[in-house]
Design a protein around this motif. Structure first.
Motif, mmCIF file in Angstrom:
data_model
loop_
_atom_site.group_PDB
_atom_site.id
_atom_site.type_symbol
_atom_site.label_atom_id
_atom_site.label_comp_id
_atom_site.label_asym_id
_atom_site.label_seq_id
_atom_site.Cartn_x
_atom_site.Cartn_y
_atom_site.Cartn_z
ATOM 1 N N MET A 1 -4.277 -21.928 79.795
ATOM 2 C CA MET A 1 -3.895 -21.246 81.005
ATOM 3 C C MET A 1 -3.500 -19.809 80.656
ATOM 4 O O MET A 1 -2.636 -19.587 79.815
ATOM 5 C CB MET A 1 -2.723 -21.980 81.666
ATOM 6 N N LEU A 2 -4.139 -18.873 81.309
ATOM 7 C CA LEU A 2 -3.835 -17.462 81.118
ATOM 8 C C LEU A 2 -2.468 -17.129 81.718
ATOM 9 O O LEU A 2 -2.181 -17.496 82.854
ATOM 10 C CB LEU A 2 -4.908 -16.608 81.793
ATOM 11 N N LYS A 3 -1.634 -16.451 80.930
ATOM 12 C CA LYS A 3 -0.339 -15.995 81.446
ATOM 13 C C LYS A 3 -0.462 -14.512 81.768
ATOM 14 O O LYS A 3 -0.855 -13.718 80.922
ATOM 15 C CB LYS A 3 0.766 -16.242 80.436
ATOM 16 N N HIS A 4 -0.138 -14.158 82.986
ATOM 17 C CA HIS A 4 -0.248 -12.780 83.448
ATOM 18 C C HIS A 4 1.000 -12.000 83.036
ATOM 19 O O HIS A 4 2.021 -12.048 83.706
ATOM 20 C CB HIS A 4 -0.439 -12.736 84.968
ATOM 21 N N ARG A 5 0.903 -11.312 81.917
ATOM 22 C CA ARG A 5 2.021 -10.522 81.395
ATOM 23 C C ARG A 5 2.275 -9.332 82.322
ATOM 24 O O ARG A 5 1.354 -8.708 82.812
ATOM 25 C CB ARG A 5 1.718 -10.018 79.993
ATOM 26 N N GLY A 6 3.538 -9.048 82.553
ATOM 27 C CA GLY A 6 3.909 -7.919 83.388
ATOM 28 C C GLY A 6 3.963 -8.240 84.869
ATOM 29 O O GLY A 6 4.393 -7.422 85.670
ATOM 30 N N GLU A 62 -10.056 -5.564 91.398
ATOM 31 C CA GLU A 62 -10.721 -6.321 90.332
ATOM 32 C C GLU A 62 -10.605 -7.830 90.548
ATOM 33 O O GLU A 62 -9.630 -8.318 91.113
ATOM 34 C CB GLU A 62 -10.105 -5.966 88.981
ATOM 35 N N THR A 63 -11.591 -8.548 90.050
ATOM 36 C CA THR A 63 -11.541 -10.011 90.031
ATOM 37 C C THR A 63 -10.478 -10.429 89.024
ATOM 38 O O THR A 63 -10.321 -9.803 87.983
ATOM 39 C CB THR A 63 -12.924 -10.563 89.615
ATOM 40 N N PHE A 64 -9.733 -11.493 89.343
ATOM 41 C CA PHE A 64 -8.697 -11.954 88.432
ATOM 42 C C PHE A 64 -8.714 -13.474 88.326
ATOM 43 O O PHE A 64 -9.171 -14.176 89.217
ATOM 44 C CB PHE A 64 -7.304 -11.468 88.860
ATOM 45 N N GLU A 65 -8.230 -13.952 87.178
ATOM 46 C CA GLU A 65 -8.144 -15.383 86.912
ATOM 47 C C GLU A 65 -6.829 -15.923 87.477
ATOM 48 O O GLU A 65 -5.792 -15.271 87.392
ATOM 49 C CB GLU A 65 -8.205 -15.613 85.404
ATOM 50 N N ARG A 66 -6.889 -17.115 88.043
ATOM 51 C CA ARG A 66 -5.692 -17.729 88.607
ATOM 52 C C ARG A 66 -4.576 -17.846 87.583
ATOM 53 O O ARG A 66 -3.436 -17.488 87.837
ATOM 54 C CB ARG A 66 -6.043 -19.107 89.158
ATOM 55 N N GLY A 67 -4.881 -18.378 86.411
ATOM 56 C CA GLY A 67 -3.899 -18.483 85.344
ATOM 57 C C GLY A 67 -2.600 -19.126 85.787
ATOM 58 O O GLY A 67 -2.597 -20.195 86.396
ATOM 59 N N ASN A 68 -1.486 -18.454 85.510
ATOM 60 C CA ASN A 68 -0.176 -19.024 85.826
ATOM 61 C C ASN A 68 0.386 -18.554 87.167
ATOM 62 O O ASN A 68 1.577 -18.686 87.416
ATOM 63 C CB ASN A 68 0.820 -18.743 84.691
#
Length: 129
Positions: A1-6, A62-68
């Motif tokens: 799972m991608l964590k969106h830092r910031g 931009e397209t982004f991944e759902r992640g966390n």
């Protein structure tokens, strides 16, 4: 799972969560389209606007991944201001790709686009200097 830092973890001063800490061992919670009725509480509307402001600041067009990103919070915007970026779309995947429908987002949350400084993410209470 991608964590969106910031990305802000929640709307400052509230318990409205924007991110999850860890992946669900049983799989990602399904993103659904939740209806927003006119009689929703002002705090709920503010949380939606704050989440849209955070999405816009982090990803823009931009397209982004759902992640966390929190599925519950995404569900309030899904199908309107936040739409699938791929076809087929898997609403139960942490890797699902999304994008902001800018025209719909500007219509629903004009304050986010007119005054980007209205939503600040720095928690001044944590400033020890």
């Amino acid at each position: 799972m991608l964590k969106h830092r910031g990305f802000p973890g929640r709307l400052p001063g509230t318990d409205f969560q924007f991110l999850i800490r860890r992946a669900n061992k049983n799989g990602a919670t399904k993103i659904i389209r939740r209806e927003r009725y006119r009689d929703r509480a002002a705090a709920d509307r503010r949380a939606d606007a704050g989440f849209m402001a955070a999405l816009w600041a982090q990803f823009g067009e931009e397209t982004f991944e759902r992640g966390n990103l929190d599925a519950g919070r995404l569900s309030w915007l899904f199908g309107r201001e936040v739409v699938p970026a791929t076809d087929p779309f898997d609403p139960c995947s942490y890797e699902a790709l999304l994008r902001i429908d800018v025209k719909k987002a500007q219509a629903a949350f004009p304050e986010v686009f007119e005054d980007p400084e209205a939503f600040t993410w720095d928690d001044e209470e944590d400033d020890w200097e």
